[in-house]
Write a protein that holds these residues in place. Structure first.
Motif, mmCIF file in Angstrom:
data_model
loop_
_atom_site.group_PDB
_atom_site.id
_atom_site.type_symbol
_atom_site.label_atom_id
_atom_site.label_comp_id
_atom_site.label_asym_id
_atom_site.label_seq_id
_atom_site.Cartn_x
_atom_site.Cartn_y
_atom_site.Cartn_z
ATOM 1 N N PHE C 30 2.276 -1.627 -8.374
ATOM 2 C CA PHE C 30 2.263 -2.192 -9.736
ATOM 3 C C PHE C 30 3.607 -1.867 -10.345
ATOM 4 C CE2 PHE C 30 -2.184 -1.225 -8.824
ATOM 5 C CZ PHE C 30 -2.765 -2.456 -9.065
ATOM 6 N N ASN C 33 5.381 1.430 -9.504
ATOM 7 C CA ASN C 33 4.349 2.350 -9.038
ATOM 8 C C ASN C 33 3.814 1.884 -7.685
ATOM 9 O OD1 ASN C 33 2.233 4.101 -8.754
ATOM 10 N ND2 ASN C 33 1.070 3.306 -10.502
ATOM 11 N N VAL C 35 1.493 2.089 -4.979
ATOM 12 C CA VAL C 35 0.172 2.708 -4.835
ATOM 13 C C VAL C 35 -0.222 2.792 -3.361
ATOM 14 C CG1 VAL C 35 -2.238 2.557 -5.498
ATOM 15 C CG2 VAL C 35 -0.467 1.905 -7.128
ATOM 16 N N LYS C 54 -7.075 12.240 -4.158
ATOM 17 C CA LYS C 54 -7.243 12.696 -5.536
ATOM 18 C C LYS C 54 -7.206 11.500 -6.480
ATOM 19 C CE LYS C 54 -2.409 13.868 -5.793
ATOM 20 N NZ LYS C 54 -1.351 14.816 -5.844
ATOM 21 N N SER C 55 -7.586 11.750 -7.691
ATOM 22 C CA SER C 55 -7.731 10.593 -8.581
ATOM 23 C C SER C 55 -6.354 10.039 -8.919
ATOM 24 C CB SER C 55 -8.513 10.979 -9.830
ATOM 25 O OG SER C 55 -7.685 11.474 -10.826
ATOM 26 N N GLY C 56 -6.264 8.725 -8.967
ATOM 27 C CA GLY C 56 -4.984 8.057 -9.192
ATOM 28 C C GLY C 56 -4.217 7.807 -7.911
ATOM 29 N N SER C 57 -4.836 8.153 -6.756
ATOM 30 C CA SER C 57 -4.108 7.976 -5.494
ATOM 31 C C SER C 57 -4.215 6.543 -4.980
ATOM 32 C CB SER C 57 -4.645 8.951 -4.450
ATOM 33 O OG SER C 57 -6.029 8.716 -4.260
ATOM 34 N N GLY C 58 -5.056 5.721 -5.594
ATOM 35 C CA GLY C 58 -5.128 4.322 -5.191
ATOM 36 C C GLY C 58 -6.366 3.968 -4.387
ATOM 37 N N LYS C 59 -7.402 4.786 -4.480
ATOM 38 C CA LYS C 59 -8.630 4.501 -3.718
ATOM 39 C C LYS C 59 -9.309 3.230 -4.241
ATOM 40 C CE LYS C 59 -10.521 8.395 -4.921
ATOM 41 N NZ LYS C 59 -9.638 9.069 -5.858
ATOM 42 N N SER C 60 -9.418 3.148 -5.571
ATOM 43 C CA SER C 60 -10.054 1.946 -6.133
ATOM 44 C C SER C 60 -9.215 0.711 -5.845
ATOM 45 C CB SER C 60 -10.230 2.094 -7.641
ATOM 46 O OG SER C 60 -11.106 3.148 -7.926
ATOM 47 N N VAL C 61 -7.898 0.860 -5.913
ATOM 48 C CA VAL C 61 -7.023 -0.265 -5.617
ATOM 49 C C VAL C 61 -7.283 -0.740 -4.185
ATOM 50 C CG1 VAL C 61 -4.618 -0.932 -5.258
ATOM 51 C CG2 VAL C 61 -5.254 0.410 -7.273
ATOM 52 N N GLU C 183 -16.671 5.738 -5.673
ATOM 53 C CA GLU C 183 -17.066 7.009 -6.283
ATOM 54 C C GLU C 183 -18.526 6.995 -6.754
ATOM 55 O OE1 GLU C 183 -14.286 8.872 -8.803
ATOM 56 O OE2 GLU C 183 -12.545 7.904 -7.902
HETATM 57 N N1 LIG Z 1 -4.528 -3.354 -12.711
HETATM 58 C C1 LIG Z 1 -3.616 -2.357 -12.621
HETATM 59 N N2 LIG Z 1 -2.400 -2.533 -13.182
HETATM 60 C C2 LIG Z 1 -1.463 -1.574 -13.127
HETATM 61 N N3 LIG Z 1 -1.637 -0.410 -12.508
HETATM 62 C C3 LIG Z 1 -2.832 -0.180 -11.915
HETATM 63 C C4 LIG Z 1 -3.868 -1.142 -11.961
HETATM 64 N N4 LIG Z 1 -4.950 -0.640 -11.306
HETATM 65 C C5 LIG Z 1 -4.574 0.596 -10.862
HETATM 66 N N5 LIG Z 1 -3.320 0.868 -11.233
HETATM 67 C C6 LIG Z 1 -2.574 2.086 -10.928
HETATM 68 O O1 LIG Z 1 -2.749 2.378 -9.568
HETATM 69 C C7 LIG Z 1 -2.928 3.754 -9.370
HETATM 70 C C8 LIG Z 1 -4.194 3.989 -8.595
HETATM 71 O O2 LIG Z 1 -5.311 3.700 -9.395
HETATM 72 P P1 LIG Z 1 -6.809 3.821 -8.824
HETATM 73 O O3 LIG Z 1 -6.887 3.125 -7.542
HETATM 74 O O4 LIG Z 1 -7.716 3.346 -9.891
HETATM 75 O O5 LIG Z 1 -6.993 5.384 -8.630
HETATM 76 P P2 LIG Z 1 -8.261 6.114 -8.023
HETATM 77 O O6 LIG Z 1 -7.811 6.598 -6.690
HETATM 78 O O7 LIG Z 1 -8.558 7.235 -8.955
HETATM 79 O O8 LIG Z 1 -9.363 5.134 -7.954
HETATM 80 C C9 LIG Z 1 -2.933 4.411 -10.731
HETATM 81 O O9 LIG Z 1 -1.664 5.011 -10.937
HETATM 82 C C10 LIG Z 1 -3.128 3.283 -11.660
HETATM 83 O O10 LIG Z 1 -2.410 3.501 -12.837
#
Ligand SMILES: Nc1ncnc2c1ncn2[C@@H]1O[C@H](COP(=O)(O)OP(=O)(O)O)[C@@H](O)[C@H]1O
Ligand SMILES: [Mg+2]
Lengths: 331, 265, 258
Positions: C30, C33, C35, C54-61, C183
């Motif tokens: 992004f 950033n 990810v 860890k949280s913010g590592s990009g798992k949801s992405v 999660e």
């Molecule tokens: N739609 C988005 N636009 C910009 N940045 C995003 C978006 N979705 C996630 N991010 C960034 O990607 C990184 C990973 O987010 P995420 O996958 O949600 O973390 P987690 O591992 O806790 O699920 C974070 O730094 C977040 O800010």
């Protein structure tokens, strides 16, 4: 599921309700504008249609009778309007009816008024051209008022110079101290002196009034809104009335005086030459006063017309009410 | 010489930038609506449900406001009408005022307050709690299911609300006339109908479609682009109302110019 | 008619070594950033892979890329014979019907009852389904998670654990072959979390689904995983069984197990 059906029924009723109002609205406007139903055509020619547009209402003796269909310019001085008239008027409107353009209340929509003539005539036929009558608009009325006003200003100026001449005429004052002149003539001359003093007042009054009217000049909108202007006009009317009365009696006195002097002259008194000289002046004075009277008469008429114009109707109504109240108090 | 307050102007430039960016985004969002709304699949059931929620459910609020508006407007106008000796023209004046301008604009503003904020908040919280993502995963185009239905419903329902609002408002006006005067119901309506023309009704009716569209688009845009967190939801609801209210006035201004140019006045 | 209507249809084609999901050289950033950086992962049918980070590592992405809620910058995600980033919407919808997704925040539709929530994916994916079939499937999915009595409640009336189970039921109702859990135990008390984990294990055993679980809850990782993948700095840093990783000496791996 069932709930959804109920909701959709409610929604349907809601939308239908809104559309129904729209349809009624459009239908009623349409009916008023003779868009539906049978109509026939009548025409009239004007020099000036005063902002009339297609779609404006046509009234017969005040009854809604149709609408203006279109307006065409035939040449630089003739404009022809075509009117769609309800078929039910076919048996009513005669070919000698008069057509005029007027205004519908404060809203300002122009209307065409068809007024029947008192003399009988054949019924108007399809596409027949009816006779047009020029209507006096408030604009024109005010215009006349200002013209009259200017006339009065000129007359007032004349009067002023005459009065000054009388005041500075040594001959006239000499008459007063001449022991050979009969008593009654002396009285008359004293009257003249008084009268010239009054005439001076009249001139001042006229000047004031002319200014008053000038202030409101051209500001039709202001006239409609500003109550103080209406009051000024009212005061002006009262003043004018007084001036007219004064001018009346003044003119009477002068003509009496002139007759007296003529009589004296025939008797061959010693002051004959002076008197002859002054009699010329007296004649011019009488003349001036007559002018004033004529002018103020015209002015008065205009003021009356304005009083009855819709612009100030509200104000005068209020005034009348106030007067009635006062009268009741006095009783 | 008058000097321009350059510093002050410069301090506004960033917000001008944001404004222009937002205007561009809304325009793109609107464009997306136009490329999607006519393509299948059609969410008819959802559209009807939204029409019910957006239109029918707003009726009590709109009705109440419109009623009071007509009543108060009439009572307020009477004294000055009497001054000019035209109190009898009260129904005509109020009729024109309500149908031409006050009805559509006031109803649209009420609508923006109620519907704009609720769409903004609803879509905003759906966005934040991933409901929009869930919809997409469930084989649904969320733009069509959520945005197109709401925008269409708002566009179609506001004119109906305006019409009913006009009717209720004129009813209120009739009561207002009769507080101090005596005008029959029939006479009142005859006077109203006599005074208005097609060019009073149609532009007002048409512009209320645009008002509804603006409220729908802005509400959906704000909700759809809501920031994370509950604060973001509140802000999208709030700015949906503010922006759509301003849009209503801009459209009104534009509409009056257009009708003027078309000679419909 | 959907071909996987019957509950047991998946069992027939179960082959232990079949790869059902294959991610190669996945990149996603992004702006500045970065990810995901060259992320690789294969999922074999029937296994439960936990992605730990860890949280913010990009798992949801990562899982949003898998289900095409996000578009990766480059790389391939192969599932059911298609490369997800390349396919068109109608194909994508067919694939999505076979992939369940349990959202971190449940994503239950607030304006709908539990029944309508469960009906939604059914009616959306299977347009020609009768009301009776729908009712039966809703009932079955709710019984699966032990919440048949909440069918006419609104989501807001339920507790956090119940909502998670309803969300799980909604995921299960389409009988997915792959389930992506984002999660699943975050924000729940330990007891409820354990119940959810047990439910996940039960589901995998009963339907032989393949699961990709995202978590940083060590309890969940230990109980539910057949394999653990560590997502560190945007790529697959280490992988292996829970015990293997727990005994790994690498400090970056170790910090998760302390
Ligand atoms: N739609 C988005 N636009 C910009 N940045 C995003 C978006 N979705 C996630 N991010 C960034 O990607 C990184 C990973 O987010 P995420 O996958 O949600 O973390 P987690 O591992 O806790 O699920 C974070 O730094 C977040 O800010
Ligand atoms: Mg996450």
């Amino acid at each position: 599921m069932e709930n959804r059906t109920v909701n959709n029924i409610k929604l349907g009723a809601f939308v239908l309700g809104g559309l129904l109002f729209l349809v009624v609205l459009l239908y009623m406007i349409g009916a008023n504008r003779s868009l539906f139903g049978a109509t026939y055509l009548l025409k009239a020619r004007f020099e000036n249609v005063q902002g009339l547009v297609a779609g404006n209402n046509v009234r017969f003796s005040g009854i809604q009778a149709g609408t203006v269909k279109n307006i065409t310019i035939l040449n630089d001085t003739v404009i022809e309007i075509s009117m769609l008239i309800d078929k039910k008027m076919l048996m009513i409107i005669r070919n000698n009816a008069l057509v005029s353009i007027g205004t519908d209340g404060l809203v300002g929509n122009k209307v065409v008024n068809i007024v029947p003539s008192k003399v009988s005539a054949p019924l108007a036929k399809e596409a027949e051209i009816l006779q047009a009558k020029r209507a006096v608009s408030p604009d024109e009325m005010l215009q006349t008022l200002y013209t009259t006003n200017n006339d009065i200003a000129v007359i007032a100026a004349n009067l002023k110079t005459t009065v000054q001449r009388i005041n500075s005429s040594s001959a006239l004052w000499a008459l007063l101290s001449d022991p050979s002149i009969p008593k009654d003539l002396k009285i008359s001359v004293a009257h003249i002196r008084d009268a010239t003093g009054k005439a001076g007042n009249i001139v001042d009054n006229l000047d004031l009034m002319v200014e008053d009217v000038k202030v409101g000049k051209g500001l039709l909108g202001k006239l409609m809104r500003d109550e103080s202007l209406a009051k000024n006009l009212e005061a002006a009317v009262v003043k004018i009335n007084r001036v007219v009365e004064q001018a009346d009696s003044l003119a009477g006195e002068f003509s009496g005086l002139v007759t007296d002097i003529r009589l004296d002259a025939t008797k061959g008194k010693g002051t004959l030459h002076t008197l002859l000289r002054d009699s010329l002046m007296a004649a011019s004075l009488t003349n001036s006063l007559e002018n004033i009277q004529q002018g103020t008469d015209g002015f008065n008429q205009n003021m009356e017309a304005i009083k009855h114009s819709f612009l100030l109707r509200g104000y005068y109504k209020k005034l009348k009410k106030q007067q009635q109240k006062n009268e009741k108090k006095q009783e | 010489m008058y000097k321009l307050p350059y510093k002050m102007i410069a301090s506004y430039l960033p917000s001008l930038n944001i404004f222009l960016k937002e205007a561009g985004e809304i325009a793109r969002f609107t464009g997306r609506f136009f490329t999607q709304w006519f393509k299948p699949r059609y969410e008819i059931a959802e559209l009807l449900r939204q029409c019910f929620v957006i239109g029918y459910r707003s009726l009590p609020l709109v009705g109440l406001t419109a009623f009071i508006l007509g009543l108060v407007l009439t009572i307020q106008l009477r004294p000055s009408m009497e001054d000019y000796g035209v109190a009898s023209q009260l129904p005509a004046i109020v009729g024109i005022a309500i149908i031409r301008e006050i009805g559509p604009v006031i109803v649209a503003l009420i609508f923006a307050g109620k519907i704009g904020s609720s769409i903004g908040a609803e879509l905003g919280s759906m966005k934040v709690t991933e409901q929009i993502d869930a919809m997409e995963v469930s084989g649904t185009n969320p733009f069509k299911y959520l945005v197109v239905t709401r925008v269409l419903a708002a566009t179609l329902m506001l004119p109906v609300l305006v019409l009913l609002g006009d009717a209720v408002s004129l009813y209120g006006s009739w009561l207002g006339v009769n507080i101090r005067g005596n005008t029959s119901f029939y006479l009142f309506w005859t006077q109203v109908f006599n005074s208005i023309t097609f060019s009073d009704v149609l532009p007002a009716f048409i512009k209320s479609y645009f008002f509804g569209f603006a409220v729908g688009v802005v509400g959906c845009y704000k909700g759809f682009n809501s920031n994370k967190g509950t604060e973001g939801v509140g802000r999208s609801a709030n700015s949906a109302v503010v922006v759509s209210s301003v849009m209503i006035f801009l459209i009104d201004l534009l509409a009056v110019q257009v009708t003027d140019v078309l000679g419909l006045n | 008619m959907p071909k996987n209507f019957s509950l047991n249809s998946n069992n027939d084609k179960a082959e232990s070594s079949e790869t059902v999901l294959s991610i190669e050289h996945l990149y996603k950033s992004f702006g500045a950033n970065k990810v995901l950086v060259d992320f690789n992962l294969d999922l074999v049918r029937g296994e439960n892979v936990v992605v730990l980070g860890k949280s913010g590592s990009g798992k949801s992405v990562l899982i949003k890329c898998i289900i095409s809620l996000l578009n990766p910058d480059s790389g391939s995600i192969r599932m059911f014979g298609s490369n997800i980033p390349d396919i068109k919407n109608d194909v994508l919808d067919k694939i999505r019907a076979k992939v369940g997704f349990l959202f971190q925040s449940n994503a239950l539709y607030d304006s709908m009852t539990v029944r309508e929530n469960l009906e939604f994916p059914l009616r959306r994916h299977w347009i020609s389904v009768t009301q009776r079939q729908v009712n039966a499937m809703v009932q079955e999915a709710l019984e699966e998670v032990g919440l048949a009595h909440t069918i006419d409640s609104m989501p807001a009336e339920l507790s956090g654990g119940m909502r998670k189970r309803i969300a799980l039921a909604r995921t299960l109702i389409l009988k997915p072959e792959i389930i992506l859990y984002d999660e699943p135990t975050t924000g729940l008390d330990p007891i409820t979390a354990k119940e959810i984990i047990n439910l996940m294990i039960e589901i995998r055993e009963r339907y032989t689904t393949t699961s990709l679980i995202i978590s940083h809850d060590m309890n969940c990782v230990r109980m539910a995983s057949s394999r653990v993948v560590m997502l560190i700095d945007g790529s697959c840093y280490a992988s292996g069984s829970f015990d293997q990783l727990a005994n790994n000496a690498d400090p970056k791996v170790k910090q998760f197990f302390e």
